[in-house]
Every structure is written in C-alpha cells, then in structure tokens.
Design a protein around this motif. Sequence first.
Motif, short mmCIF file in Angstrom:
data_model
loop_
_atom_site.label_atom_id
_atom_site.label_comp_id
_atom_site.label_asym_id
_atom_site.label_seq_id
_atom_site.Cartn_x
_atom_site.Cartn_y
_atom_site.Cartn_z
N ALA A 48 3.70 -16.97 -5.95
CA ALA A 48 4.37 -17.68 -7.05
C ALA A 48 3.73 -17.34 -8.38
N GLU A 49 2.43 -17.22 -8.42
CA GLU A 49 1.75 -16.89 -9.66
C GLU A 49 2.04 -15.45 -10.08
N ILE A 50 2.10 -14.54 -9.11
CA ILE A 50 2.44 -13.15 -9.42
C ILE A 50 3.84 -13.07 -10.01
N LEU A 51 4.79 -13.74 -9.38
CA LEU A 51 6.17 -13.69 -9.88
C LEU A 51 6.28 -14.36 -11.24
N ARG A 52 5.50 -15.37 -11.48
CA ARG A 52 5.55 -16.08 -12.76
C ARG A 52 5.11 -15.19 -13.91
N THR A 53 4.18 -14.28 -13.64
CA THR A 53 3.58 -13.49 -14.72
C THR A 53 3.96 -12.02 -14.72
N SER A 54 4.67 -11.55 -13.70
CA SER A 54 4.92 -10.10 -13.58
C SER A 54 6.20 -9.65 -14.28
N HIS A 55 7.13 -10.57 -14.56
CA HIS A 55 8.40 -10.17 -15.15
C HIS A 55 8.19 -9.53 -16.53
N GLY A 56 8.76 -8.36 -16.69
CA GLY A 56 8.68 -7.66 -17.96
C GLY A 56 7.41 -6.88 -18.19
N VAL A 57 6.50 -6.91 -17.22
CA VAL A 57 5.21 -6.25 -17.36
C VAL A 57 5.18 -5.02 -16.46
N GLN A 58 4.50 -3.96 -16.91
CA GLN A 58 4.38 -2.78 -16.07
C GLN A 58 3.68 -3.13 -14.76
N ALA A 59 4.14 -2.52 -13.67
CA ALA A 59 3.57 -2.81 -12.35
C ALA A 59 2.07 -2.57 -12.31
N ILE A 60 1.60 -1.52 -12.95
CA ILE A 60 0.18 -1.20 -12.91
C ILE A 60 -0.64 -2.33 -13.52
N ASP A 61 -0.13 -2.97 -14.55
CA ASP A 61 -0.86 -4.06 -15.19
C ASP A 61 -0.94 -5.28 -14.26
N THR A 62 0.15 -5.56 -13.54
CA THR A 62 0.13 -6.67 -12.59
C THR A 62 -0.80 -6.37 -11.42
N THR A 134 18.81 7.69 -25.38
CA THR A 134 17.40 7.52 -25.70
C THR A 134 16.84 6.40 -24.86
N ALA A 135 15.70 6.65 -24.22
CA ALA A 135 15.05 5.63 -23.40
C ALA A 135 13.54 5.75 -23.53
N VAL A 136 12.89 4.62 -23.70
CA VAL A 136 11.43 4.57 -23.72
C VAL A 136 11.00 3.88 -22.43
N THR A 137 10.51 4.66 -21.49
CA THR A 137 10.12 4.16 -20.18
C THR A 137 8.60 4.10 -20.08
N ALA A 138 8.12 3.51 -18.99
CA ALA A 138 6.69 3.25 -18.85
C ALA A 138 5.86 4.52 -18.91
N ASP A 139 6.42 5.63 -18.44
CA ASP A 139 5.66 6.89 -18.41
C ASP A 139 5.55 7.55 -19.78
N LEU A 140 6.18 6.97 -20.80
CA LEU A 140 6.16 7.58 -22.14
C LEU A 140 5.24 6.84 -23.12
N ILE A 141 4.66 5.74 -22.67
CA ILE A 141 3.82 4.96 -23.58
C ILE A 141 2.46 4.69 -22.95
N THR A 142 1.53 4.29 -23.80
CA THR A 142 0.17 3.99 -23.34
C THR A 142 -0.01 2.51 -23.04
N HIS A 143 0.61 1.67 -23.86
CA HIS A 143 0.43 0.22 -23.73
C HIS A 143 1.76 -0.43 -23.37
N GLY A 144 1.78 -1.18 -22.26
CA GLY A 144 2.98 -1.87 -21.85
C GLY A 144 3.15 -3.20 -22.54
N LYS A 145 4.31 -3.81 -22.36
CA LYS A 145 4.59 -5.13 -22.91
C LYS A 145 3.56 -6.13 -22.38
N PRO A 146 3.07 -7.05 -23.19
CA PRO A 146 3.58 -7.53 -24.48
C PRO A 146 3.15 -6.73 -25.71
N HIS A 147 2.51 -5.58 -25.51
CA HIS A 147 2.17 -4.72 -26.65
C HIS A 147 3.48 -4.19 -27.27
#
Length: 226
Positions: A48-62, A134-147
């Motif tokens: 439940a805690e993982i699902l609460r905080t993982s939405h919108g965040v890169q998988a690697i960060d979770t 045009t798409a900005v995907t996780a593999d194109l940036i260094t810092h994921g959301k919330p950055h």
Amino acid sequence: MSIPAPAVPRTLTCRAILFDMDGTLVDSTRIVEQVWTEFAARYGLDCAEILRTSHGVQAIDTVRRFAPAGADATGLAAELGAMERVRTLGIVALPGAAELLSILPGNAVTLVTSADRILADIRMEAAGLAMPATAVTADLITHGKPHPEGYLRAAELLGVAPAEALVFEDAPAGIAAGLAAGIRTVAVGPNTGPLPDGVLHINDYSSVCATVETDADGSPTISIRL
C-alpha cells in the motif's frame, strides 16, 4: 432543497500542451498495481505504501527507495520494466483523450512520462492513442519527477517558454514537476492528492474542448475549455 449552481466554464490559452501518460492519457492502473504488488510480495514490503508513492515516479527511484539494502536496484528496475512491457490487457485511453489529441497540432504537443520509450510506445498503442511526434521519456533525462527537468526539456523542444505551456498530470509527483517548471498545471483523475493553489482539476477529457488558431508564422495558439 438547494440546487448547486452550474460550474463556470474555465478556458486556458497556451501555445503548447505537455501530457503525462499513465493515469493522464492512458489508464494502466491494473498493470501498474499488479507489478508493484508482485515486487512487494517478493521482499515482504508494504504494498500500500509503495502504491501510494510510486505513481508518476520513475521505477528506478521507487526501487531504490523500497528495495532491501544491497539489492541490485538497476537490475530490479529492468526486470519490472520487462514485466510491464508484456502486460497490456485492460489498458485503455481516458475518455475524450483520443479526440483531444486529434484536434491538437503535432508541433504543439509533447508526452512527458516516467516510462521509457519502449514502454511508452507499447502503452500508447494498446490504448489506441497516437504517439506525439515529440516525447520526453525516462531514458532521455537525468532527474525524474518531481524534478522539473522533463517538463523544461519538453517546453524547450517545442520552442515555447514555460509560461506559454500547459501541463496535464494525474499524480502528485508530476503535478509538482509541472509547477516547479513554472508551467500551469491541470490535475486529471482521482489520484492527484491535495491540489496546490491554482491547480484546476478534471475527471477526464470528456467535457474538454479545444480550439486552435495559427499565427502568420505558423505558431499555434490553443484555447482549452475545461
């Protein structure tokens, strides 16, 4: 008995629209929850805690946040990504999303997602949505959301200032990213959490209308009625 007054239509004008994907254009909740439930069960974690905080965040960060000490976070994230790529059952577009995308000019739309490009292509296709040029995907940036990096990169690619753009987002991390980039942000769906001041909310796009005018130099001006 009092009858609530009808909602006042809200119209926003911009030169570019930046969409998140999961939960914003594409409903992939079933698959996301399946994958993270399996991950949590493997390591005895609080799902439940993982699902609460993982939405919108890169998988690697979770994974880095919740995986046991010493675990191969990069390898685990890659494994989770591989699981997601083969699961498309139940993926659908949010109501009105396809119609809205069909109206918007291609040079004024970008996808900004915490998924990598392969997964983004798979999910957009499964939902029957055309991938923006045009798409900005996780593999194109260094810092994921919330950055704000992803949204700032998207505005730059479209050649607009952040103040000229509009973000649609569904998760607290993504909403924070849009606002940190200095971009007006509209929250979508039921999982937004408490909204910061000035952030408007819609359930989906079924009542959203868009009109587009083009300047002499070909630059679009988009009016979005929420």
